[in-house]
Design a protein around this motif. Structure first.
Motif, short mmCIF file in Angstrom:
data_model
loop_
_atom_site.label_atom_id
_atom_site.label_comp_id
_atom_site.label_asym_id
_atom_site.label_seq_id
_atom_site.Cartn_x
_atom_site.Cartn_y
_atom_site.Cartn_z
N ASN A 48 0.81 -1.22 0.00
CA ASN A 48 0.00 0.00 0.00
C ASN A 48 0.84 1.27 0.00
O ASN A 48 0.51 2.25 0.66
N CYS A 61 -0.86 4.69 0.75
CA CYS A 61 -2.18 4.81 0.14
C CYS A 61 -3.23 4.87 1.24
O CYS A 61 -3.17 4.11 2.21
N ARG A 63 -6.79 4.04 2.46
CA ARG A 63 -7.87 3.12 2.14
C ARG A 63 -9.19 3.76 2.50
O ARG A 63 -9.34 4.34 3.58
N LYS A 64 -10.15 3.65 1.62
CA LYS A 64 -11.46 4.25 1.87
C LYS A 64 -12.29 3.41 2.82
O LYS A 64 -13.02 3.92 3.63
N ASP A 66 -12.30 -0.39 5.27
CA ASP A 66 -11.50 -1.46 5.86
C ASP A 66 -12.02 -2.84 5.49
O ASP A 66 -11.26 -3.77 5.27
#
Length: 82
Positions: A48, A61, A63-64, A66
């Motif tokens: 990521n 990155c 993450r929108k 989980d």
């Protein structure tokens, strides 16, 4: 048709430049973009991470979601298919 310029700005458009023309009634807007690069500005790294080519920075990155239950669109699509 008469053309009236509100802001005078000298712009030289080359033969292969990308130009967009918008017409709205009697208003004509010409938008020229001459420095469009088609290549990606980042490099995807494992775990990521990604690297910004311009600065060389390595960032994480965001993450929108989980897990899948937090994705409302995906969850509604799954319920509809069931």
């Amino acid at each position: 048709m008469s053309i009236e310029f509100k802001r005078k700005k000298y712009c030289f458009i080359e033969q292969y430049d990308k130009v967009k023309v918008y017409t709205m009634g009697n208003i004509v807007r010409i938008k020229s973009s001459y420095n469009n690069s088609e290549e990606c500005r980042i490099i995807k790294l494992p775990n990521n991470l990604y690297k910004v080519k311009k600065t060389g920075e390595i960032k994480k990155c965001k993450r929108k979601i989980d897990n899948r239950s937090q994705g409302v669109i995906s969850l509604s699509r799954t319920r509809r298919e069931i």
